[in-house]
Design a protein around this motif. Structure first.
Motif, PDB file in Angstrom:
ATOM      1  N   ILE A  80     -69.845  48.064 -19.694  1.00 11.69           N
ATOM      2  CA  ILE A  80     -68.998  47.414 -20.514  1.00 11.69           C
ATOM      3  C   ILE A  80     -68.533  46.247 -20.158  1.00 11.69           C
ATOM      4  O   ILE A  80     -67.956  46.084 -19.177  1.00 11.69           O
ATOM      5  CB  ILE A  80     -67.732  48.344 -20.669  1.00 11.69           C
ATOM      6  CG1 ILE A  80     -68.118  50.076 -20.499  1.00 11.69           C
ATOM      7  CG2 ILE A  80     -66.608  48.214 -21.681  1.00 11.69           C
ATOM      8  CD1 ILE A  80     -69.059  50.225 -21.961  1.00 11.69           C
ATOM      9  N   ILE A  81     -69.017  45.231 -20.778  1.00  8.08           N
ATOM     10  CA  ILE A  81     -68.809  43.814 -20.248  1.00  8.08           C
ATOM     11  C   ILE A  81     -67.466  43.426 -21.071  1.00  8.08           C
ATOM     12  O   ILE A  81     -67.389  43.223 -22.250  1.00  8.08           O
ATOM     13  CB  ILE A  81     -70.014  42.876 -20.957  1.00  8.08           C
ATOM     14  CG1 ILE A  81     -71.333  43.429 -20.402  1.00  8.08           C
ATOM     15  CG2 ILE A  81     -69.773  41.528 -20.477  1.00  8.08           C
ATOM     16  CD1 ILE A  81     -72.474  42.738 -20.424  1.00  8.08           C
ATOM     17  N   VAL A  82     -66.411  43.216 -20.165  1.00 11.12           N
ATOM     18  CA  VAL A  82     -65.274  42.952 -20.581  1.00 11.12           C
ATOM     19  C   VAL A  82     -64.728  41.336 -20.464  1.00 11.12           C
ATOM     20  O   VAL A  82     -64.958  40.846 -19.442  1.00 11.12           O
ATOM     21  CB  VAL A  82     -64.194  43.575 -19.739  1.00 11.12           C
ATOM     22  CG1 VAL A  82     -62.765  43.442 -20.436  1.00 11.12           C
ATOM     23  CG2 VAL A  82     -64.566  45.224 -19.796  1.00 11.12           C
ATOM     24  N   PHE A  83     -64.429  40.659 -21.521  1.00  9.04           N
ATOM     25  CA  PHE A  83     -63.695  39.483 -21.656  1.00  9.04           C
ATOM     26  C   PHE A  83     -62.609  39.447 -22.295  1.00  9.04           C
ATOM     27  O   PHE A  83     -62.482  40.243 -23.257  1.00  9.04           O
ATOM     28  CB  PHE A  83     -65.023  38.573 -22.243  1.00  9.04           C
ATOM     29  CG  PHE A  83     -65.994  37.862 -21.021  1.00  9.04           C
ATOM     30  CD1 PHE A  83     -66.024  36.727 -20.666  1.00  9.04           C
ATOM     31  CD2 PHE A  83     -66.904  38.952 -20.910  1.00  9.04           C
ATOM     32  CE1 PHE A  83     -66.801  36.220 -19.782  1.00  9.04           C
ATOM     33  CE2 PHE A  83     -67.814  38.338 -19.963  1.00  9.04           C
ATOM     34  CZ  PHE A  83     -67.891  37.176 -19.495  1.00  9.04           C
ATOM     35  N   ALA A  84     -61.676  38.663 -21.938  1.00  9.84           N
ATOM     36  CA  ALA A  84     -60.398  38.461 -22.663  1.00  9.84           C
ATOM     37  C   ALA A  84     -60.465  37.371 -23.637  1.00  9.84           C
ATOM     38  O   ALA A  84     -61.227  36.390 -23.541  1.00  9.84           O
ATOM     39  CB  ALA A  84     -59.221  38.119 -21.537  1.00  9.84           C
ATOM     40  N   ILE A  85     -59.958  37.765 -24.892  1.00  7.22           N
ATOM     41  CA  ILE A  85     -60.000  36.375 -25.864  1.00  7.22           C
ATOM     42  C   ILE A  85     -59.118  35.264 -25.190  1.00  7.22           C
ATOM     43  O   ILE A  85     -59.438  34.175 -25.905  1.00  7.22           O
ATOM     44  CB  ILE A  85     -59.422  37.249 -27.211  1.00  7.22           C
ATOM     45  CG1 ILE A  85     -59.799  36.325 -28.271  1.00  7.22           C
ATOM     46  CG2 ILE A  85     -58.042  37.443 -27.139  1.00  7.22           C
ATOM     47  CD1 ILE A  85     -61.274  35.910 -28.516  1.00  7.22           C
ATOM     48  N   CYS A 112     -66.877  44.136 -24.980  1.00  7.67           N
ATOM     49  CA  CYS A 112     -65.338  44.704 -25.050  1.00  7.67           C
ATOM     50  C   CYS A 112     -64.515  43.222 -24.904  1.00  7.67           C
ATOM     51  O   CYS A 112     -64.726  42.838 -23.969  1.00  7.67           O
ATOM     52  CB  CYS A 112     -65.065  45.604 -24.134  1.00  7.67           C
ATOM     53  SG  CYS A 112     -63.461  46.040 -23.980  1.00  7.67           S
ATOM     54  N   ILE A 113     -64.041  42.964 -26.196  1.00 12.11           N
ATOM     55  CA  ILE A 113     -63.082  42.008 -26.238  1.00 12.11           C
ATOM     56  C   ILE A 113     -61.619  42.353 -25.941  1.00 12.11           C
ATOM     57  O   ILE A 113     -61.239  42.760 -26.995  1.00 12.11           O
ATOM     58  CB  ILE A 113     -63.351  40.973 -27.469  1.00 12.11           C
ATOM     59  CG1 ILE A 113     -64.710  40.690 -27.582  1.00 12.11           C
ATOM     60  CG2 ILE A 113     -62.536  39.806 -27.341  1.00 12.11           C
ATOM     61  CD1 ILE A 113     -65.517  39.973 -26.553  1.00 12.11           C
ATOM     62  N   LEU A 163     -67.475  48.812 -15.738  1.00 17.05           N
ATOM     63  CA  LEU A 163     -67.057  47.646 -16.375  1.00 17.05           C
ATOM     64  C   LEU A 163     -67.349  46.253 -15.491  1.00 17.05           C
ATOM     65  O   LEU A 163     -67.004  46.270 -14.325  1.00 17.05           O
ATOM     66  CB  LEU A 163     -65.229  47.794 -16.378  1.00 17.05           C
ATOM     67  CG  LEU A 163     -64.843  48.573 -17.577  1.00 17.05           C
ATOM     68  CD1 LEU A 163     -65.183  50.279 -17.592  1.00 17.05           C
ATOM     69  CD2 LEU A 163     -63.480  48.508 -17.776  1.00 17.05           C
ATOM     70  N   ALA A 164     -67.564  45.379 -16.306  1.00 19.77           N
ATOM     71  CA  ALA A 164     -67.964  44.306 -15.675  1.00 19.77           C
ATOM     72  C   ALA A 164     -67.248  42.987 -16.298  1.00 19.77           C
ATOM     73  O   ALA A 164     -66.965  43.295 -17.588  1.00 19.77           O
ATOM     74  CB  ALA A 164     -69.634  44.005 -15.725  1.00 19.77           C
ATOM     75  N   GLY A 165     -67.030  42.085 -15.746  1.00 16.40           N
ATOM     76  CA  GLY A 165     -66.399  40.759 -16.424  1.00 16.40           C
ATOM     77  C   GLY A 165     -65.756  39.873 -15.295  1.00 16.40           C
ATOM     78  O   GLY A 165     -65.441  40.427 -14.159  1.00 16.40           O
ATOM     79  N   PRO A 166     -65.315  38.790 -15.565  1.00 18.73           N
ATOM     80  CA  PRO A 166     -64.419  38.082 -14.768  1.00 18.73           C
ATOM     81  C   PRO A 166     -63.004  38.748 -14.262  1.00 18.73           C
ATOM     82  O   PRO A 166     -62.886  39.660 -14.882  1.00 18.73           O
ATOM     83  CB  PRO A 166     -64.054  36.772 -15.495  1.00 18.73           C
ATOM     84  CG  PRO A 166     -65.076  36.721 -16.643  1.00 18.73           C
ATOM     85  CD  PRO A 166     -65.626  38.103 -17.022  1.00 18.73           C
TER      86      PRO A 166
END
Length: 293
Positions: A80-85, A112-113, A163-166
């Motif tokens: 689940i590649i999570v990035f914030a808008i 996932c935004i 979950l992956a993402g910065p």
């Protein structure tokens, strides 16, 4: 004492916590693994020898279907590649790079935004629509208002996901929203740096009430792609059919004559930002190749 099979759900300081049909068993790895330079990973399916009701040691590790170095996990179905808008600002190239990293490791990416409650426009809708049209599952969420959480749960059901993402994009907050009895520590976003503090101490496989497992992982921003530059074009789904029309079969879609991908970008058939991501990742792979030789 008897032998049984289970799955490593957490590893801390040389101890491995294995979920079995009889509960969690605290295990150490046999010396042969150290001798063979094999480290058990969270997600491994293992055979254990019990030495008491709650303790044992790992006898064997089943073959892995995939393995990531960072985060150090095995046998995952999807990322689940999570990035914030916004806060932190969304980095499209890093997002696309994470998609390539997932697919090159035989892991299905789901985009996932998050933090859509903070967005001042409908930009997140355009992004979600773009990735869906390309052929990916994509969802817009808010851990605050709970928008999109039920849709995300439907993607997690009966799968092993991470979950992956910065840092700072809300990964821990999303996991806390998924299941009420999960309380992961969430970090406050640094207003000065607009970069989240690392709050996750170890990788843990969390059992979901509705079926499946989810991992919470540290930052996951230091990515190493273990593919050749010629392979990259096959990890951009929207290129696959069109690139057959390129004049040269070896076309890398940079400045070659008769390139169907460049034409598709000019004709707005392929999203320009996706193509910019492709060029940036290709440049990185070329530089890596130069250093190798």
């Amino acid at each position: 004492m008897k032998k049984m099979e289970g799955r490593i759900v957490q590893g801390i300081g040389g101890f491995y916590y294995v979920k079995t049909e009889h509960g969690i068993v605290e295990c150490r790895a046999r010396g042969k693994f150290r001798k063979d330079n094999i480290t058990p990973l969270v997600g491994d399916v293992v055979e254990i020898q019990m030495v008491s009701d709650k303790e044992g040691y790992i006898l064997n590790i089943a073959p892995r279907k995939n393995q990531l170095i960072r985060p150090p996990v095995a046998n995952v179905d999807q990322a689940i590649i999570v990035f914030a808008i916004t806060k932190p600002e969304l980095n499209r190239t890093l997002l696309d790079k994470m998609i390539v990293l997932s697919e090159s490791n035989n892991i299905k990416p789901i985009i996932c935004i998050n933090k859509i409650d903070l967005g001042e426009s409908d930009e997140y809708l355009k992004l979600v629509d773009l990735y869906r049209r390309i052929g990916y599952k994509a969802v817009a969420t808010s851990a605050v208002t709970k928008v999109g959480i039920e849709e995300l749960k439907s993607y997690l059901k009966d799968k092993t996901s991470f979950l992956a993402g910065p840092s700072g994009v809300g990964k821990s907050s999303i996991i806390n929203s998924i299941q009420s009895n999960i309380t992961l520590k969430t970090g406050e976003l640094s207003e000065k740096l607009l970069r989240g503090r690392h709050t996750t101490r170890s990788v843990e496989l969390i059992s979901l009430d509705f079926g499946g497992f989810v991992l919470d992982t540290p930052g996951f921003t230091a990515l190493t792609l273990d593919i050749e530059k010629e392979e990259l074009k096959y990890y951009f789904k929207e290129f696959l059919d069109l690139q057959r029309e390129c004049k040269f079969s070896s076309c890398l879609h940079v400045n070659e004559p008769g390139c169907s991908i460049i034409k598709a970008v000019e004709d707005k058939v392929i999203d320009k930002n996706r193509y910019i991501s492709y060029l940036a990742i290709l440049k990185e792979l070329r530089e890596k190749e130069k250093r190798r030789y």
